[in-house]
Design a protein around this motif. Structure first.
Motif, PDB file in Angstrom:
ATOM      1  N   ILE A 127      -9.394 -17.679 -11.836  1.00 14.02           N
ATOM      2  CA  ILE A 127      -9.636 -16.392 -12.545  1.00 14.02           C
ATOM      3  C   ILE A 127      -9.906 -15.455 -11.331  1.00 14.02           C
ATOM      4  N   PRO A 128     -10.905 -15.871 -10.365  1.00 15.10           N
ATOM      5  CA  PRO A 128     -11.132 -14.865  -9.293  1.00 15.10           C
ATOM      6  C   PRO A 128      -9.905 -14.476  -8.467  1.00 15.10           C
ATOM      7  N   ASN A 129      -8.912 -15.371  -8.466  1.00 16.04           N
ATOM      8  CA  ASN A 129      -7.591 -15.147  -7.833  1.00 16.04           C
ATOM      9  C   ASN A 129      -6.762 -13.877  -8.598  1.00 16.04           C
ATOM     10  N   PHE A 130      -6.852 -14.088  -9.665  1.00 19.09           N
ATOM     11  CA  PHE A 130      -6.065 -13.192 -10.789  1.00 19.09           C
ATOM     12  C   PHE A 130      -6.580 -11.984 -10.797  1.00 19.09           C
ATOM     13  N   LEU A 131      -7.984 -12.113 -10.582  1.00 16.98           N
ATOM     14  CA  LEU A 131      -8.779 -10.550 -10.566  1.00 16.98           C
ATOM     15  C   LEU A 131      -8.382 -10.088  -9.233  1.00 16.98           C
ATOM     16  N   LEU A 132      -8.133 -10.905  -8.433  1.00 16.96           N
ATOM     17  CA  LEU A 132      -7.830 -10.248  -6.799  1.00 16.96           C
ATOM     18  C   LEU A 132      -6.618  -9.666  -6.826  1.00 16.96           C
ATOM     19  N   ALA A 133      -5.585 -10.106  -7.572  1.00 14.95           N
ATOM     20  CA  ALA A 133      -4.195  -9.648  -7.715  1.00 14.95           C
ATOM     21  C   ALA A 133      -4.052  -8.514  -8.695  1.00 14.95           C
ATOM     22  N   ALA A 134      -5.138  -8.416  -9.658  1.00 19.19           N
ATOM     23  CA  ALA A 134      -4.939  -7.458 -10.827  1.00 19.19           C
ATOM     24  C   ALA A 134      -4.467  -5.981 -10.414  1.00 19.19           C
ATOM     25  N   PRO A 135      -5.133  -5.346  -9.313  1.00 17.92           N
ATOM     26  CA  PRO A 135      -4.744  -4.180  -8.986  1.00 17.92           C
ATOM     27  C   PRO A 135      -3.178  -3.837  -8.930  1.00 17.92           C
ATOM     28  N   MET A 136      -2.557  -4.786  -8.113  1.00 12.35           N
ATOM     29  CA  MET A 136      -1.430  -4.726  -8.029  1.00 12.35           C
ATOM     30  C   MET A 136      -0.325  -4.857  -9.059  1.00 12.35           C
TER      31      MET A 136
ATOM     32  N   ILE B 252      -3.157  -6.362   6.427  1.00 15.26           N
ATOM     33  CA  ILE B 252      -3.553  -7.463   7.583  1.00 15.26           C
ATOM     34  C   ILE B 252      -2.146  -8.655   7.827  1.00 15.26           C
ATOM     35  N   PHE B 253      -1.464  -8.613   6.680  1.00 18.85           N
ATOM     36  CA  PHE B 253      -0.545  -9.595   6.888  1.00 18.85           C
ATOM     37  C   PHE B 253       0.943  -9.193   7.383  1.00 18.85           C
ATOM     38  N   LEU B 254       1.010  -7.928   7.658  1.00 21.91           N
ATOM     39  CA  LEU B 254       1.897  -7.298   8.602  1.00 21.91           C
ATOM     40  C   LEU B 254       1.508  -7.069   9.987  1.00 21.91           C
ATOM     41  N   THR B 255       0.521  -7.585  10.106  1.00 22.68           N
ATOM     42  CA  THR B 255      -0.233  -7.423  11.381  1.00 22.68           C
ATOM     43  C   THR B 255      -0.352  -8.655  12.281  1.00 22.68           C
ATOM     44  N   VAL B 256      -0.601  -9.477  11.610  1.00 19.76           N
ATOM     45  CA  VAL B 256      -0.995 -11.036  12.236  1.00 19.76           C
ATOM     46  C   VAL B 256       0.233 -11.954  12.168  1.00 19.76           C
TER      47      VAL B 256
ATOM     48  N   GLN C  87      -2.557 -14.823  -5.746  1.00 18.88           N
ATOM     49  CA  GLN C  87      -3.414 -14.032  -4.573  1.00 18.88           C
ATOM     50  C   GLN C  87      -2.423 -13.584  -3.809  1.00 18.88           C
ATOM     51  N   VAL C  88      -1.290 -14.187  -3.730  1.00 18.58           N
ATOM     52  CA  VAL C  88      -0.278 -13.709  -2.573  1.00 18.58           C
ATOM     53  C   VAL C  88       0.658 -12.607  -3.151  1.00 18.58           C
ATOM     54  N   VAL C  89       0.334 -12.065  -4.411  1.00 15.20           N
ATOM     55  CA  VAL C  89       1.396 -11.397  -5.058  1.00 15.20           C
ATOM     56  C   VAL C  89       1.284  -9.927  -4.364  1.00 15.20           C
ATOM     57  N   THR C  90       0.103  -9.550  -3.808  1.00 20.16           N
ATOM     58  CA  THR C  90       0.053  -8.225  -3.366  1.00 20.16           C
ATOM     59  C   THR C  90       0.883  -7.991  -1.920  1.00 20.16           C
ATOM     60  N   ARG C  91       0.912  -9.251  -0.881  1.00 21.80           N
ATOM     61  CA  ARG C  91       1.701  -8.922  -0.140  1.00 21.80           C
ATOM     62  C   ARG C  91       3.313  -9.345  -0.235  1.00 21.80           C
ATOM     63  N   PHE C  92       3.442 -10.190  -1.281  1.00 21.67           N
ATOM     64  CA  PHE C  92       4.539 -10.547  -1.818  1.00 21.67           C
ATOM     65  C   PHE C  92       5.398  -9.412  -2.292  1.00 21.67           C
TER      66      PHE C  92
END
Length: 425
Positions: free
Chosen positions: A301-310, A169-173, A375-380
């Motif tokens: 903690i929710p944001n760390f969980l959001l980034a955890a897969p990356m 989504i961040f490469l689209t908007v 939470q920005v680690v994925t797009r980073f």
């Protein structure tokens, strides 16, 4: 002429590529765009204040900002494209992307001014530019994979993963990720093609995002590796390394000087950073809360969980690669006479050209974990480390399936959540 020739060869090879990949990449882009449009009509936005950031003249195409392409940081970039750096906190955003959007919007607005306001035209320009670049990037990932030594099937897999990446989504908007990723991938393509001019692309990337500073690592690595292999240090190599590195990071210091001229000429209202002339760290810390361990709070903690897969994916990739290098080192050490090599030279001989990509990925991931809004680690990572998609193809069948599931889920959910102005940044 040599640099232009290399770029021309890459472009020629891109459009001589598998039709299947080009069609699927285009279908995916269109599908995600339609999902975004559909989402904005079905789900009420969490924050409706975004409408106040865009002026409407009631013209035919003034509904474009309501499509969800101008949310979150896109508000800042669209403001910069129209008004420039009129607030100090905007200094966190680098100028090349908004400057390009402003230039293209001015041209596009000429034939469309009777049916669209300029504010909406800026959004439309960012949609066209980012989605075009996203599509081109996916094709370049295929070419990069082939130059990297992957088979055609693995290269196709890497390119497909890019089109479905979890930060899609961040490469689209209206964000900088597509343009930044374009310069990074093009630079790495030139590097894999043994061109010495890839540092120009890294310089342009630095003009888009401050993260481009990290790309100087590839320049230093390649020159140092060349000197280690040669067994001596030549002045000409050192001079070339310094010149290329300076050109690569020059946009950062140009921008800092530009901000200094904007905000520090009036000594009565000058900010603290004017004493050093470097605003970036001060602005990130004061306005955006960026700093070592600053985001390590219980409520995050929710944001760390959001980034955890990356984080898990990167760690898995690095473990796989380290194990392979130890095995290669052991086998070569047992069967290869290297008495003329120092231990350092032999280590570089084993790791060779690929070490830089893995080291870059690992260091940036650690930096994101310790200092950034996690939470920005994925797009980073997606924008900074295109080698990630090549590495994912080496995780085996089960690993590749898990990666694909993670990518698809985050790609779809991220499109829905971000488009409705819910937290997904």
């Amino acid at each position: 002429d040599y640099l232009l020739g290399k770029i021309a060869d890459i472009i020629h090879n891109l459009f001589g590529m598998q039709e299947k990949l080009k069609k699927q990449a285009l279908i995916i882009r269109i599908s995600l765009f339609l999902l975004q449009v559909l989402t904005t009509y079905i789900i009420p936005p969490y924050d409706t204040s975004v409408k106040e950031a865009y002026t409407s003249s009631g013209l035919i195409l003034d509904w474009i900002p309501s499509l969800g392409h101008g949310n979150w940081d896109a508000i800042y970039f669209n403001h910069l494209a129209q008004e420039g750096y009129d607030y100090e906190n905007f200094g966190a955003f680098f100028p090349l992307y908004p400057a390009m959007i402003a230039g293209f919007s001015s041209v596009l607005y000429i034939p469309l001014q009777l049916i669209i306001s300029y504010s909406s035209c800026v959004i439309l320009t960012s949609i066209l530019l980012n989605n075009t670049l996203f599509y081109i990037n996916s094709l370049m990932i295929f070419k990069l994979s082939r130059l990297f030594g992957l088979s055609e099937a693995k290269s196709y897999q890497a390119a497909l993963l890019y089109t479905l990446n979890p930060a899609s989504i961040f490469l689209t908007v209206g964000y900088t990720e597509s343009l930044f990723s374009f310069f990074v991938i093009l630079g790495l393509l030139l590097r894999e093609a043994d061109s010495q001019f890839y540092f120009f692309c890294f310089s342009l990337a630095t003009g888009v995002r401050s993260n481009g500073l990290s790309l100087v690592f590839f320049i230093l690595y390649d020159h140092i590796l060349s000197m280690i292999k040669a067994g001596n240090v030549l002045i000409v190599n050192l001079v070339c390394m310094i010149i290329q590195a300076c050109i690569s990071i020059a946009p950062f210091f140009w921008f800092q000087n530009h901000l200094y001229e904007l905000y520090c000429t009036d000594s009565t209202n000058a900010s603290q950073w004017c004493e050093t002339g470097i605003s970036y760290g001060y602005i990130q810390a004061k306005y955006w809360g960026v700093g070592l361990f600053k985001y390590w709070e219980f409520k995050q903690i929710p944001n760390f969980l959001l980034a955890a897969p990356m984080f898990i994916l990167v760690l898995t990739i690095l473990i796989y690669w380290t194990y392979d290098q130890f095995r290669n080192f052991r086998d070569l050490n047992a069967n290869y006479t290297h008495t003329e090599y120092s231990n350092l030279r032999f280590l570089f001989h084993v790791c060779n050209f690929q070490l830089a990509g893995y080291a870059h990925l690992g260091v940036l991931t650690l930096l994101a974990l310790l200092t950034m809004h996690v939470q920005v680690v994925t797009r980073f990572i997606v924008a900074n480390c295109p080698y990630l998609f090549l590495y994912c193809t080496r995780l085996g069948k089960k690993g590749s399936r898990l990666v694909l599931c993670y990518f698809v889920v985050y790609c779809v959910v991220g499109t829905v959540v971000h488009s409705t102005f819910y937290p997904w940044t």
